[in-house]
Design an enzyme around this catalytic site. Sequence first.
Site, PDB file in Angstrom:
ATOM      1  N   ASN A  51       0.883  -0.925   0.058  1.00  0.00           N
ATOM      2  CA  ASN A  51      -0.279  -0.055   0.014  1.00  0.00           C
ATOM      3  C   ASN A  51       0.751   1.178  -0.072  1.00  0.00           C
ATOM      4  O   ASN A  51       1.885   1.306   1.264  1.00  0.00           O
ATOM      5  CB  ASN A  51      -0.929   0.309   1.312  1.00  0.00           C
ATOM      6  CG  ASN A  51      -1.607   1.270   1.885  1.00  0.00           C
ATOM      7  OD1 ASN A  51      -2.695   1.297   0.678  1.00  0.00           O
ATOM      8  ND2 ASN A  51      -1.632   2.481   2.355  1.00  0.00           N
ATOM      9  N   GLU A  52       1.041   2.209  -1.718  1.00  0.00           N
ATOM     10  CA  GLU A  52       1.336   3.510  -1.012  1.00  0.00           C
ATOM     11  C   GLU A  52       2.376   3.473  -0.850  1.00  0.00           C
ATOM     12  O   GLU A  52       3.513   4.131  -0.387  1.00  0.00           O
ATOM     13  CB  GLU A  52       0.565   4.127  -0.314  1.00  0.00           C
ATOM     14  CG  GLU A  52      -0.401   4.604  -0.112  1.00  0.00           C
ATOM     15  CD  GLU A  52      -1.313   5.684   0.782  1.00  0.00           C
ATOM     16  OE1 GLU A  52      -0.089   5.982   1.913  1.00  0.00           O
ATOM     17  OE2 GLU A  52      -2.350   6.390   0.781  1.00  0.00           O
TER      18      GLU A  52
END
Length: 827
Positions: free
Chosen positions: A432-433
């Site tokens: 994530n990210e």
Amino acid sequence: MKIPFKIKAVQIRQALLCLFVLAGQMAFAQQSKRLTQNWEYLKGDLGSVWEAMRPAKPGSSESVPLWSNVILPHCFNETDAVDPKVNYYEGPGWYRTNLKLENPYNKGRILLHFEGAGQKTEIYVYTKKVGSHVGGYDEFTVDITDAVEEFKKDPLFKSQFKGLIPLAIRCDNTRDLEMIPSDLSDFNVYGGLYRYLNLVYTPQVSVDKLFALAEVDAQGKQGQLKITGRFYNPIGLNTANVNILVKDPQGKTVFTGKSDITLSSSDQVLWTTKLNKPALWSPERPQLYSVELTINAQGQEYKHIEKVGFRHFEFVQKGPFMLNGKRLLLRGTHRHEDHAGVGAAMTEEMIKTEMKMMKDMGVNFIRLGHYQQSRIVLQECDRLGILVWEEIPWCRGGLGGDVYKQQARRMLTNMIEQHYNHPSVIIWGLGNENDWPGDFTYFDKEQIRTFMKELNDLSHKLDKTRKTAIRRCDFCKDIVDVYSPSIWAGWYRGIYQEYKEVSKKEMEGVNHFLHVEWGGDSHARRNAEEPEKIINRLKIGGEADERAGDATFYGGDARFSKDGDWSESYICNLIDWHLKEQETMPWLTGAAYWPFKDFSTPVRPENPVPYMNQKGVVERDFTKKEAYYVFQSYWTAEPMLRISGHNWPVRWGDKGEQKVVKAYSNCDEAELFFNGKSMGVKKRNSQNFPAAGLRWNVVFNEGKNTIKVVAKKGKTVVTDEITQYYQTAKWGKPAKLTLEKIAEDKDTVTLEVKLFDANNVQCLEAANYVSFELAGDGKLIDNQGTSTGSNYLQMYNGRAIIRVTKNKGKSVVSAKSEGVPTVFINL
């Protein structure tokens, strides 16, 4: 049958659940129980484990440091994560207890099964270290059999410990750049034994893992079940007898098998069988089969039960999501393991309550952000019919070295193996990210791509049936099966009316698009007459992503996240628009709102409730915001109705000015009765924004107004009614506070502070910070991370609420806001 360990009456249900789920039926001797009681906790470190074991009389100089009694699950950061005055604790903590062991198996094994502990864990029997684990979210098991037998030979076993086994556990959530997740993540990296810890007795041979691969074609005509076993056989027995029993959702036996096997250290395929027209699992009918495996070795039996489901899913290239041959629009949300008053240490009851609330809102999909979550969550998703994207906590910061990478590999492997059988899971998330730097002096995109490819290959090797996915790392979007870009239309960038246009553009750039994370923050109980008044200051033109600094209140272009009012009024409009648009996007696989519940975060100290991400549709204590009902009006079938404004006691404007009254409902039509007079019937049309056409323009009377709506869906009639006051007087500069008791329930008092100008006109748009303090016998119910459970927060429409436990005594409570005199109340 006599149960070989004592269970108090109030614990029977919990104990039976453990016996059935973790260890099989009562007719077999294996046992498993949760170790919840009789624990002591010490915040901080010890010189050695001996300090947790050495004898000392209470109150003597040798009894320090002082331990406190706790019940598991327990989190270091149950309240300090949202204490506005401190940074949350990151460091070691110790737990200790004494175990009474009664293993029913001759030469059996004694195991400690951890469902999750944060973030680094060391386990000791007396002073002997018996195991360790790195990672706060995957399960692990420690065999303490040999250490227990060794300690029984120590004279202290009988003299000091009276036949009990001393157990000490050290947890540590100290900041460590070579460990995932990053401390730059937008959530707390909690410490403690915050998931259940189980004491497990097994025979000499038991089931370590049972992998039940249930597959079916898109038409649901032909199913296949492949059963693979991994056995725990520490002393190396050679042979065993294995029985398999498969039952359909009604409990009817559909397959049996028996065989003698040669035990191996590797996974063993036990059976493959076909099932014609199996009952299918879906959100509407989450039908589950039972796979029961019994292994018999040297006359000792062990039973293991798994639930599986048959379903076929497909992400159509640049098209929708298909389940069992039909299109299913994924209507989703997100979840963090976080709750008021307990941090990450949510009980089974809390978890089930949360999952049921999601289902009742109409959710059929959830992304578990941003780590492997409790087995209870997955069991509830299976049972309720909620499809799952679950991911490892490779979140922000960049990419570390070999230790870092090995933890990510290990956590991905554990997540897939431990949750392999859940039919709810359709996606394994790899990160994530990951385009977010900060932990290291270097940031190498190619190194991140190389490691992402490795994780992608590992996931497909471990599980060929599920898809892989990541969110927000454009330079890796070609690696995974499913990609979600960053689209925050109307919050971090742009306006929400751009949502469909931006989404379609992003969809065209990947093979399989799924939009996870959208929405915006709302300060519960705050409302606005003009929630979009800053729109003329915004930069509009197809940009809807989140960029560095957008989540702060400083710099950059105007944006709702920085310059908006954070009202429930605005977020309801934003959600309403997104949901009505999603109904007209035939290529859309689905979307998941971020998140379901407000949660704590160390990177948002200046929010209206400090250290809280307030994007949830319910507060951190399950209190529903207005947005919950907007979702219900689009996603549920059972007739519902909610007038907008239940937590908006006073509206304002000019005398004679028309105001909009909105109702959120899934009914076909609704009629408004305003101050007893019908204002007409409105027909519901999802594309008639806002409120799907269920809105009326009315003129409020100054003072009290009664609002009643009657809605019909077929022959079913539902009603809702509220009272709102209307203020036409204009307020000036805030000049004074009032503090009064508005409710009392037994020993708990509810207080409300209000802000007025010099002419005693309430300042209804005031967002001033207010702080509460108490002196005396009572206690503020604070550090909860909610709009009514914080001792320091922004007001909502010139007011704020706090609750106090009187403890049957006397107290003085103060309310203070900068620039106006402090007020007091005696309780």
